[in-house]
Design a protein around this motif. Structure first.
Motif, short mmCIF file in Angstrom:
data_model
loop_
_atom_site.label_atom_id
_atom_site.label_comp_id
_atom_site.label_asym_id
_atom_site.label_seq_id
_atom_site.Cartn_x
_atom_site.Cartn_y
_atom_site.Cartn_z
N THR A 58 -0.29 -6.24 39.98
CA THR A 58 -0.11 -7.48 41.94
C THR A 58 -0.74 -6.92 42.79
O THR A 58 -1.40 -7.11 43.91
CB THR A 58 1.68 -7.16 42.02
N GLY A 59 -1.21 -5.67 43.10
CA GLY A 59 -1.66 -4.56 43.75
C GLY A 59 -2.89 -4.75 43.63
O GLY A 59 -3.83 -5.06 44.64
N LEU A 60 -3.56 -4.74 42.39
CA LEU A 60 -5.18 -5.08 42.16
C LEU A 60 -5.04 -6.59 42.81
O LEU A 60 -6.74 -6.68 43.02
CB LEU A 60 -4.84 -5.28 40.48
N ALA A 61 -4.70 -7.45 42.51
CA ALA A 61 -4.76 -9.39 42.31
C ALA A 61 -4.97 -9.20 44.22
O ALA A 61 -5.48 -10.10 44.64
CB ALA A 61 -3.28 -9.68 42.23
N ALA A 62 -3.58 -8.77 44.40
CA ALA A 62 -4.01 -8.32 46.17
C ALA A 62 -5.12 -8.22 46.64
O ALA A 62 -6.04 -8.78 47.42
CB ALA A 62 -2.80 -7.53 46.81
N ALA A 63 -6.00 -6.83 46.30
CA ALA A 63 -6.98 -6.23 46.41
C ALA A 63 -8.03 -7.94 46.18
O ALA A 63 -9.75 -7.98 47.14
CB ALA A 63 -7.79 -5.33 45.44
N ALA A 64 -7.87 -8.54 45.35
CA ALA A 64 -9.09 -9.31 44.38
C ALA A 64 -8.84 -10.69 45.69
O ALA A 64 -10.34 -11.08 45.99
CB ALA A 64 -8.45 -9.64 43.57
N ARG A 65 -7.40 -10.80 45.85
CA ARG A 65 -7.75 -11.44 47.23
C ARG A 65 -8.65 -11.58 48.51
O ARG A 65 -9.21 -12.76 48.77
CB ARG A 65 -6.03 -12.04 47.19
N HIS A 66 -8.61 -10.74 48.14
CA HIS A 66 -9.30 -10.37 49.37
C HIS A 66 -10.73 -9.41 49.05
O HIS A 66 -11.99 -8.82 50.12
CB HIS A 66 -8.75 -9.08 50.52
#
Length: 256
Positions: A58-66
């Motif tokens: 989930t945190g990696l996906a948040a980084a991907a979103r940015h």
């Protein structure tokens, strides 16, 4: 050399997560490997190993979103007893699918700064699913298939489309004891060999038991041979085009 390896099935529950954990745990070299659980149907590792919700996919996906420009894969992992770094997926499909989609759209977040290999557990792969893009970008794609007539037939029927989209595809048969040469003659993709059905190793990987010398168990030993083949990538022939004669089995040490 940094490598990305994607494991998946077409169905039939051949144990993709346990196989991915085993492969990452025995990956050769000082940097080792990171297990990224990118199963859009929801992950198992957090439940098995009683992990905290974060850090993880989930945190990696948040980084991907940015944009992922400053993403550090290591910052989104938890370390299991024994040293395996795991970026685990949410346990529910509604959250896992969105996270996998974001990572697939920004695969640069999977780069490991320390040169560790990345082993992707994609679960069951379906056409058009976000994980399909991750499989296509991987250096190696491994189709796990149970040694049953129904599952082997499914792999055969899917082989032409799979080889088109995944030219690095290899098939790994889980369980069984027959000749791999016969299976290789029946399937389109090249067959690496077998991973044994080994419930004691699976229980160890799930955190249920702590056997003496787990790396001596059949599954971990076979996974180490597979990891060695994938890590050096030496003398690997490309996957055959369906309809052409199959190549002779590779000398991996697990062919029978």
């Amino acid at each position: 050399m940094h490598r990305t390896v994607a494991l998946f099935s077409l169905g039939g529950a051949p144990g993709v997560t346990c196989a991915a954990m085993a492969l990452a745990a025995v990956w050769p070299g000082g940097a080792g490997a990171v297990l990224v659980e990118a199963d859009a149907s929801g992950g198992d590792v957090a439940t098995w190993r009683r992990l905290q919700p974060a850090p993880g996919l989930t945190g990696l996906a948040a980084a991907a979103r940015h944009g992922g420009a400053s993403a550090d894969l290591a910052a989104h992992t938890q370390t299991l007893p024994g040293g395996l770094a795991v970026c685990h997926a949410p346990v529910t499909a509604d959250r896992a699918e969105g996270a996998v989609r974001l990572v697939a759209q920004n695969p640069g977040v999977l780069a490991s700064a320390d040169g560790a290999a990345v082993v992707l557990d994609l679960g069951r792969l379906t056409p058009g699913a976000p994980a399909s893009a991750l499989a296509a970008r991987a250096d190696e794609a491994l189709l796990l298939v149970s040694d049953s007539l129904a599952q082997l037939r499914r792999a055969k029927e899917a082989s032409e489309a799979l080889v088109r989209s995944l030219p690095s595809l290899r098939t790994v048969v889980v369980g069984g004891s027959g000749s791999v040469r016969e299976i290789e003659g029946a399937l389109g993709p090249g067959v690496w060999g077998r991973l044994p059905a080994d419930e004691r190793s699976a229980a160890f990987l799930r955190g249920e038991t702590n056997p003496r010398k787990p790396h001596h168990r059949p599954l971990l030993k076979a996974a180490a041979r597979l990891a060695g083949d994938l890590a050096d990538g030496a003398d690997r022939a490309p996957a055959p085009v369906p309809g052409t004669p199959p190549p002779a089995p590779e000398p991996t040490g697990v062919h029978t």
